[in-house]
Design a protein around this motif. Structure first.
Motif, mmCIF file in Angstrom:
data_model
loop_
_atom_site.group_PDB
_atom_site.id
_atom_site.type_symbol
_atom_site.label_atom_id
_atom_site.label_comp_id
_atom_site.label_asym_id
_atom_site.label_seq_id
_atom_site.Cartn_x
_atom_site.Cartn_y
_atom_site.Cartn_z
ATOM 1 N N ASP A 1 36.595 42.932 54.276
ATOM 2 C CA ASP A 1 35.496 42.267 55.008
ATOM 3 C C ASP A 1 34.594 41.681 53.828
ATOM 4 N N VAL A 2 34.174 40.469 54.320
ATOM 5 C CA VAL A 2 33.089 39.447 53.199
ATOM 6 C C VAL A 2 31.973 40.064 53.028
ATOM 7 N N ALA A 3 31.460 41.088 53.898
ATOM 8 C CA ALA A 3 30.121 41.702 53.926
ATOM 9 C C ALA A 3 30.095 42.627 52.464
ATOM 10 N N HIS A 4 31.342 43.027 52.154
ATOM 11 C CA HIS A 4 31.373 43.984 50.859
ATOM 12 C C HIS A 4 31.427 43.136 49.739
ATOM 13 N N LEU A 5 31.624 41.761 49.610
ATOM 14 C CA LEU A 5 31.868 40.997 48.466
ATOM 15 C C LEU A 5 30.664 40.338 47.920
ATOM 16 N N GLY A 6 30.416 40.165 46.626
ATOM 17 C CA GLY A 6 29.461 39.402 46.050
ATOM 18 C C GLY A 6 29.630 37.898 46.280
ATOM 19 N N ALA A 7 28.923 37.219 45.243
ATOM 20 C CA ALA A 7 29.185 35.705 45.060
ATOM 21 C C ALA A 7 30.539 35.545 44.370
ATOM 22 N N PRO A 8 31.254 34.497 45.166
ATOM 23 C CA PRO A 8 32.520 34.206 44.452
ATOM 24 C C PRO A 8 32.387 33.397 43.403
ATOM 25 N N LEU A 9 33.212 33.197 42.385
ATOM 26 C CA LEU A 9 33.255 32.564 41.244
ATOM 27 C C LEU A 9 34.504 31.870 41.070
ATOM 28 N N ALA A 10 34.566 30.259 41.057
ATOM 29 C CA ALA A 10 35.627 29.433 41.390
ATOM 30 C C ALA A 10 35.975 29.119 39.855
ATOM 31 N N LEU A 11 37.324 29.311 39.325
ATOM 32 C CA LEU A 11 37.304 29.041 37.961
ATOM 33 C C LEU A 11 38.788 28.212 37.816
ATOM 34 N N THR A 12 38.747 27.172 36.840
ATOM 35 C CA THR A 12 39.578 26.286 36.522
ATOM 36 C C THR A 12 39.893 26.192 35.198
ATOM 37 N N GLY A 13 40.877 25.671 34.441
ATOM 38 C CA GLY A 13 41.189 25.499 33.197
ATOM 39 C C GLY A 13 41.148 26.693 32.168
ATOM 40 N N THR A 14 40.411 26.486 31.088
ATOM 41 C CA THR A 14 40.306 27.682 30.204
ATOM 42 C C THR A 14 39.485 28.811 30.541
ATOM 43 N N ASP A 15 38.653 28.703 31.556
ATOM 44 C CA ASP A 15 38.013 29.751 32.331
ATOM 45 C C ASP A 15 39.020 30.553 33.046
ATOM 46 N N ALA A 16 39.757 29.976 33.746
ATOM 47 C CA ALA A 16 40.689 30.589 34.812
ATOM 48 C C ALA A 16 41.798 31.277 33.839
ATOM 49 N N LYS A 17 42.146 30.696 32.780
ATOM 50 C CA LYS A 17 43.191 31.144 31.737
ATOM 51 C C LYS A 17 42.550 32.569 31.356
ATOM 52 N N GLU A 18 41.202 32.540 30.784
ATOM 53 C CA GLU A 18 40.605 33.721 30.340
ATOM 54 C C GLU A 18 40.558 34.850 31.562
ATOM 55 N N ALA A 19 40.257 34.459 32.511
ATOM 56 C CA ALA A 19 40.010 35.201 33.658
ATOM 57 C C ALA A 19 41.234 36.126 33.999
ATOM 58 N N ARG A 20 42.492 35.442 33.935
ATOM 59 C CA ARG A 20 44.056 35.795 34.353
ATOM 60 C C ARG A 20 44.279 36.726 32.927
ATOM 61 N N GLY A 21 43.445 36.486 32.034
ATOM 62 C CA GLY A 21 44.000 37.283 30.734
ATOM 63 C C GLY A 21 42.841 38.372 30.453
ATOM 64 N N THR A 22 42.420 38.179 29.200
ATOM 65 C CA THR A 22 41.472 39.010 28.774
ATOM 66 C C THR A 22 40.116 39.255 29.501
ATOM 67 N N GLY A 23 39.890 38.567 30.487
ATOM 68 C CA GLY A 23 38.883 38.871 31.305
ATOM 69 C C GLY A 23 39.077 39.436 32.676
ATOM 70 N N LEU A 24 40.203 39.942 32.851
ATOM 71 C CA LEU A 24 40.884 40.471 33.893
ATOM 72 C C LEU A 24 40.306 42.009 34.035
ATOM 73 N N PRO A 25 39.655 42.206 35.181
ATOM 74 C CA PRO A 25 39.194 43.628 35.274
ATOM 75 C C PRO A 25 40.163 44.644 35.605
ATOM 76 N N ALA A 26 40.198 45.744 34.682
ATOM 77 C CA ALA A 26 41.153 46.910 34.839
ATOM 78 C C ALA A 26 41.272 47.472 36.289
ATOM 79 N N ARG A 27 39.922 47.625 36.966
ATOM 80 C CA ARG A 27 39.677 48.330 38.052
ATOM 81 C C ARG A 27 39.777 47.299 39.233
ATOM 82 N N GLY A 28 40.230 46.147 38.992
ATOM 83 C CA GLY A 28 40.205 45.246 39.884
ATOM 84 C C GLY A 28 41.288 44.919 40.841
ATOM 85 N N TRP A 29 41.350 44.169 41.826
ATOM 86 C CA TRP A 29 42.620 43.897 42.548
ATOM 87 C C TRP A 29 42.983 42.418 42.296
ATOM 88 N N HIS A 30 44.290 42.334 41.916
ATOM 89 C CA HIS A 30 44.568 41.024 41.589
ATOM 90 C C HIS A 30 45.732 40.373 42.488
#
Length: 154
Positions: A82-111
């Motif tokens: 439910d979106v009520a349980h979510l915070g503000a979404p962050l849209a990423l592209t380019g190098t920011d998206a690459k980092e979010a898929r790599g070293t910035g990927l949260p270990a306890r996150g859902w991917h």
């Protein structure tokens, strides 16, 4: 003639289908199968190769996950929240998206990450009872997905 009423709820739907190059690569299994059936007959070989190529391409398209925001629920593949349980979404592209898929990927996150799709949306999970800290989702249109989540949260 009256205009039909429009639904003000946020709606977003995207199928994370494979790239054209992956589909071409999968379709190349057909000629390989055809080579196996050449001793049986040329017609049988061509039909078997075409059927295998068509089935594999259709299967690869059908099993791809869908990302959607409908009726206040974010769905990413088989998972939903439910979106009520979510915070503000962050849209990423380019190098920011690459980092979010790599070293910035949260270990306890859902991917839900797909190769060949550059955009990423990272949404923090604010539900204290949920062990998942954030959702990281591949999308071809990160701005539209983030906007749909924000609109559904209102």
């Amino acid at each position: 003639m009256q205009n039909p009423t429009t639904d003000a709820r946020s709606r977003y739907r995207e199928r994370l289908s494979p790239s054209l190059w992956l589909l071409v690569t999968v379709a190349l299994a057909g000629p390989m199968v055809a080579l196996i059936f050449v001793p049986v007959g040329a017609t049988v070989a061509l039909v078997a190769g075409a059927v295998v190529s068509a089935l594999l391409v259709a299967l690869f398209i059908l099993i791809t996950p869908v990302v959607s925001v409908e009726d206040g629920v974010l769905r990413a593949g088989r998972a939903h929240i439910d979106v009520a349980h979510l915070g503000a979404p962050l849209a990423l592209t380019g190098t920011d998206a690459k980092e979010a898929r790599g070293t910035g990927l949260p270990a306890r996150g859902w991917h839900l990450i797909r190769g060949g799709i550059d955009g990423i949306v990272v949404v923090p999970n604010d539900d204290p009872a949920d062990p998942v800290t954030a959702w990281t989702i591949s999308t071809r249109t990160p701005d539209r997905l983030a906007a749909a989540i924000r609109t559904a949260q209102r």
